[in-house]
Every structure is written in C-alpha cells, then in structure tokens.
Design an enzyme around this catalytic site. Structure first.
Site, mmCIF file in Angstrom:
data_model
loop_
_atom_site.group_PDB
_atom_site.id
_atom_site.type_symbol
_atom_site.label_atom_id
_atom_site.label_comp_id
_atom_site.label_asym_id
_atom_site.label_seq_id
_atom_site.Cartn_x
_atom_site.Cartn_y
_atom_site.Cartn_z
ATOM 1 N N ALA A 96 14.013 28.217 -32.778
ATOM 2 C CA ALA A 96 12.621 28.312 -32.317
ATOM 3 C C ALA A 96 12.569 28.301 -30.792
ATOM 4 O O ALA A 96 11.816 29.064 -30.176
ATOM 5 C CB ALA A 96 11.792 27.166 -32.891
ATOM 6 N N SER A 97 13.407 27.467 -30.168
ATOM 7 C CA SER A 97 13.400 27.395 -28.701
ATOM 8 C C SER A 97 13.904 28.713 -28.100
ATOM 9 O O SER A 97 13.354 29.201 -27.109
ATOM 10 C CB SER A 97 14.262 26.226 -28.203
ATOM 11 O OG SER A 97 15.646 26.491 -28.375
ATOM 12 N N LYS A 98 14.923 29.302 -28.718
ATOM 13 C CA LYS A 98 15.510 30.531 -28.163
ATOM 14 C C LYS A 98 14.624 31.759 -28.429
ATOM 15 O O LYS A 98 14.559 32.681 -27.614
ATOM 16 C CB LYS A 98 16.924 30.741 -28.728
ATOM 17 C CG LYS A 98 17.928 29.662 -28.303
ATOM 18 C CD LYS A 98 18.079 29.600 -26.794
ATOM 19 C CE LYS A 98 19.158 28.631 -26.357
ATOM 20 N NZ LYS A 98 19.277 28.565 -24.884
ATOM 21 N N TYR A 109 16.685 24.827 -32.460
ATOM 22 C CA TYR A 109 17.381 25.686 -31.489
ATOM 23 C C TYR A 109 16.868 27.135 -31.589
ATOM 24 O O TYR A 109 16.534 27.765 -30.578
ATOM 25 C CB TYR A 109 18.882 25.629 -31.770
ATOM 26 C CG TYR A 109 19.753 26.334 -30.766
ATOM 27 C CD1 TYR A 109 20.060 25.761 -29.531
ATOM 28 C CD2 TYR A 109 20.297 27.592 -31.060
ATOM 29 C CE1 TYR A 109 20.879 26.416 -28.625
ATOM 30 C CE2 TYR A 109 21.122 28.243 -30.156
ATOM 31 C CZ TYR A 109 21.412 27.648 -28.939
ATOM 32 O OH TYR A 109 22.225 28.301 -28.039
ATOM 33 N N ILE A 122 30.215 32.318 -27.671
ATOM 34 C CA ILE A 122 30.943 32.267 -26.407
ATOM 35 C C ILE A 122 31.764 30.971 -26.364
ATOM 36 O O ILE A 122 31.255 29.905 -26.748
ATOM 37 C CB ILE A 122 29.964 32.302 -25.197
ATOM 38 C CG1 ILE A 122 28.953 33.473 -25.342
ATOM 39 C CG2 ILE A 122 30.742 32.396 -23.882
ATOM 40 C CD1 ILE A 122 29.530 34.863 -25.386
ATOM 41 N N SER A 128 19.618 33.382 -27.059
ATOM 42 C CA SER A 128 20.784 33.365 -27.962
ATOM 43 C C SER A 128 20.520 34.358 -29.082
ATOM 44 O O SER A 128 19.349 34.615 -29.426
ATOM 45 C CB SER A 128 20.948 31.966 -28.550
ATOM 46 O OG SER A 128 21.833 32.007 -29.656
HETATM 47 P P1 NAP Z 1 27.593 23.849 -22.450
HETATM 48 O O1 NAP Z 1 29.006 24.229 -22.298
HETATM 49 O O2 NAP Z 1 27.218 22.741 -23.385
HETATM 50 O O3 NAP Z 1 26.994 23.539 -20.992
HETATM 51 C C1 NAP Z 1 25.655 23.177 -20.871
HETATM 52 C C2 NAP Z 1 25.290 22.996 -19.422
HETATM 53 O O4 NAP Z 1 23.900 22.661 -19.373
HETATM 54 C C3 NAP Z 1 26.031 21.872 -18.737
HETATM 55 O O5 NAP Z 1 26.199 22.183 -17.396
HETATM 56 C C4 NAP Z 1 25.067 20.691 -18.915
HETATM 57 O O6 NAP Z 1 25.194 19.682 -17.911
HETATM 58 C C5 NAP Z 1 23.741 21.391 -18.735
HETATM 59 N N1 NAP Z 1 22.644 20.671 -19.359
HETATM 60 C C6 NAP Z 1 22.454 20.410 -20.665
HETATM 61 N N2 NAP Z 1 21.320 19.712 -20.843
HETATM 62 C C7 NAP Z 1 20.783 19.544 -19.614
HETATM 63 C C8 NAP Z 1 19.618 18.910 -19.126
HETATM 64 N N3 NAP Z 1 18.766 18.299 -19.949
HETATM 65 N N4 NAP Z 1 19.384 18.925 -17.814
HETATM 66 C C9 NAP Z 1 20.242 19.531 -16.948
HETATM 67 N N5 NAP Z 1 21.364 20.166 -17.336
HETATM 68 C C10 NAP Z 1 21.628 20.155 -18.658
HETATM 69 O O7 NAP Z 1 26.694 25.088 -22.920
HETATM 70 P P2 NAP Z 1 27.016 26.657 -22.875
HETATM 71 O O8 NAP Z 1 27.713 27.024 -24.128
HETATM 72 O O9 NAP Z 1 27.582 27.033 -21.565
HETATM 73 O O10 NAP Z 1 25.523 27.235 -23.005
HETATM 74 C C11 NAP Z 1 24.752 27.618 -21.880
HETATM 75 C C12 NAP Z 1 23.490 28.290 -22.387
HETATM 76 O O11 NAP Z 1 23.839 29.425 -23.174
HETATM 77 C C13 NAP Z 1 22.640 27.395 -23.300
HETATM 78 O O12 NAP Z 1 21.279 27.637 -23.063
HETATM 79 C C14 NAP Z 1 23.019 27.838 -24.686
HETATM 80 O O13 NAP Z 1 22.010 27.586 -25.619
HETATM 81 C C15 NAP Z 1 23.232 29.326 -24.453
HETATM 82 N N6 NAP Z 1 24.082 29.963 -25.437
HETATM 83 C C16 NAP Z 1 25.377 29.583 -25.618
HETATM 84 C C17 NAP Z 1 26.159 30.225 -26.573
HETATM 85 C C18 NAP Z 1 27.598 29.870 -26.817
HETATM 86 O O14 NAP Z 1 28.191 30.437 -27.736
HETATM 87 N N7 NAP Z 1 28.205 28.997 -26.056
HETATM 88 C C19 NAP Z 1 25.593 31.240 -27.345
HETATM 89 C C20 NAP Z 1 24.270 31.600 -27.137
HETATM 90 C C21 NAP Z 1 23.529 30.967 -26.169
HETATM 91 P P3 NAP Z 1 26.128 18.375 -18.167
HETATM 92 O O15 NAP Z 1 27.521 18.886 -18.051
HETATM 93 O O16 NAP Z 1 25.813 17.451 -17.071
HETATM 94 O O17 NAP Z 1 25.813 17.881 -19.540
#
Ligand code: NAP
Length: 248
Positions: free
Chosen positions: A157-159, A155, A188, A142
């Site tokens: 630190a993890s990223k 968050y 996003i 991220s």
């Molecule tokens: P999201 O809409 O919250 O979707 C998260 C997905 O991860 C879901 O399919 C969820 O499954 C799954 N998940 C979460 N915890 C899990 C676990 N412990 N075990 C297995 N599956 C798990 O998130 P997103 O926005 O698409 O983000 C996806 C990635 O992009 C993440 O790593 C996030 O940090 C990164 N990111 C996102 C953004 C942003 O603006 N959205 C920006 C930078 C980085 P369930 O549906 O079953 O809960």
C-alpha cells in the site's frame, strides 16, 4: 577536463547509509554533486561514506518520519547552498505480516516511513525548487507497489501510494520545470532482501528473466538518469528495474 553531470548540483537522498541509497549517494558524488543523505542508526556506515567523499557528502542522522527534523534539514541545506536540485525519497522499511495478524503499529510505521515522510519532504523541497524554477524528484517505489504480495499489505500500500503521489505531484508542478518520477525495483541484493528465506529467494530467481538478482548500483544508474537533463521529457512515470521479473 572531466565533464561531471551533477557539478554544482545539490542532492538530498533519504536512507543513504546502506543498500540502494548508498549506491545513489556514491554515484551522485562521483558525478560532482554535493550530496546530503539521511540515516537512522547506522552511524559507522554513514561516517565511512562521508570520509570517502570528504567535503562532497554529508550525513544527517534522523528519522525521516520526524517532520520537524526533516524540515530543519531542508532549511539547513537551503541556507548552506542556496538551492536543492534533486530529492530522492529512498528510505524504506518492511514489517511483513498477514493482514489478519498485522498490528496497527506495523501498518502505521510502514506508511509513515515509506509514504508520509516522502510526501512531507516533497512539500519541503518544492519551496526552493519552485523559486529556482527547476528540480527533479525520484521516489523509490517497488514492483510490490504494482503487483502486491501476500504478507506485505502495508508495504504494498505504501509503495502503490508512492506511485500515485508521484503522478499527482508531477501534474501539479510540471509547468514549473520540476519533474517527479518513481522507480520500481524488483529483487535487489541489500540487507532488506538478505534476510528472506532461501526458498523465497529461489522462487524469485526462477521468475527473473535475467536469471540473477539486481545490484544497488543498477538502480542508482536509473535514479541518476531520471534526475538528469537527459530525462528532460520524462515526468509522472514509474520505471521498473527488475531484470524482467515483472512484465505487466
Ligand atoms: P536497506 O538496505 O534496508 O537500507 C535502508 C536505508 O534506509 C538505510 O540507509 C536506513 O538507515 C534507511 N532508513 C530506514 N528507515 C529509516 C528512517 N525511518 N529514517 C531514516 N532512514 C531510514 O534497504 P534497501 O534494500 O536499500 O531499500 C531502499 C529502498 O528501495 C526502500 O524504499 C525499499 O523499499 C526499496 N526497494 C528495495 C528493494 C530490494 O530488493 N532491496 C526492492 C524494491 C524496493 P539505517 O542504516 O540507519 O537503518
């Protein structure tokens, strides 16, 4: 005949039921790959995805932080297909709080899901990839991993850890024809960002050069590129996909 870029390839995407992960699963499936994805609780969305790409896409319900379940999943995939070509460590969570108020559980949960689970899955898939002498790994970091944010120490630190992990593994396995890269998305439009206060969204928007939030599909395209032979000389890198929010 249509030339599908990932025909005969086997791909594993974590957190594929919703958001960015779902877009990644769909794009790989459209390019002919067999795609396995994990999810934790959204069974309805997962089933719908499996039905849409029947025979090509398979969901696995389980927590990515569960080491035994993830090792079993990788073993199952290898048993069934004899290989794993691509791993996308996408699953991620946020548990925001100021450090002074942050509970140990909030810290640990985020590190476990976002970072430790990625490390373990990399370890598990490296075995078949080393045997194949090929493979591509993409870690979803991220821009918060680059810039950090108040209230997101866990968050961030993890990223940031994912970026360092990416570089280290890339150096360890590059000579075996395995590439490891990271993506750092900005803002996003997914469930993760939908719940942010309007004021926070407005502030983000005013700093995005393209003047709009990103779509999951726009991140998925970069994942496919990094996982493909078109990116054959790219490893250990972090590609920022943020519409110009970050320009470090
Ligand atoms: P999201 O809409 O919250 O979707 C998260 C997905 O991860 C879901 O399919 C969820 O499954 C799954 N998940 C979460 N915890 C899990 C676990 N412990 N075990 C297995 N599956 C798990 O998130 P997103 O926005 O698409 O983000 C996806 C990635 O992009 C993440 O790593 C996030 O940090 C990164 N990111 C996102 C953004 C942003 O603006 N959205 C920006 C930078 C980085 P369930 O549906 O079953 O809960």
């Amino acid at each position: 005949m249509q030339n599908l870029e990932f025909k005969d390839k086997v791909v594993l995407v974590t957190g594929g039921s919703r958001g960015i992960g779902r877009a990644i699963v769909e794009r790989f499936a459209q390019e002919g790959a067999t795609v396995w994805f994990t999810y934790r609780s959204s069974k309805g969305e997962a089933q719908e995805l499996e039905e849409k790409y029947a025979g090509k896409v398979k969901g696995f319900q389980g927590d990515v932080a569960d080491a035994t379940a993830m090792e079993e999943l990788v073993n199952t995939i290898v048993k069934e297909h004899g290989r794993i070509d691509v791993l996308v460590n996408n699953a991620g969570i946020a548990r925001d709080n100021l450090v002074l108020r942050m509970k140990d559980e909030e810290w640990q949960q985020v590190i476990d899901v976002n970072l430790t689970a990625a490390f373990r899955l990399i370890k598990f898939v490296l075995k078949p990839m080393l045997k194949q002498r090929s493979g591509a790994i993409v870690n979803m970091s991220s821009i918060v991993g680059l810039t950090s944010n108040p209230g997101q120490a866990n968050y961030a630190a993890s990223k940031a850890g994912l970026i360092a992990l990416t570089k280290a593994v890339a150096k360890e396995v590059g000579k075996r024809n395995i590439r490891v890269n990271a993506i750092a998305p900005g803002f996003i439009e997914t469930d993760m960002t939908a719940s942010l206060p309007e004021q926070v969204k407005k502030e983000y928007l005013s700093n995005i050069a393209l003047g709009r939030f990103g779509k999951p599909e726009e991140v998925a395209e970069v994942v496919l590129f990094l996982a493909s032979d078109r990116a054959s000389y790219i490893t250990g890198q972090t590609i920022v996909v943020c519409g110009g929010l970050y320009s470090g």
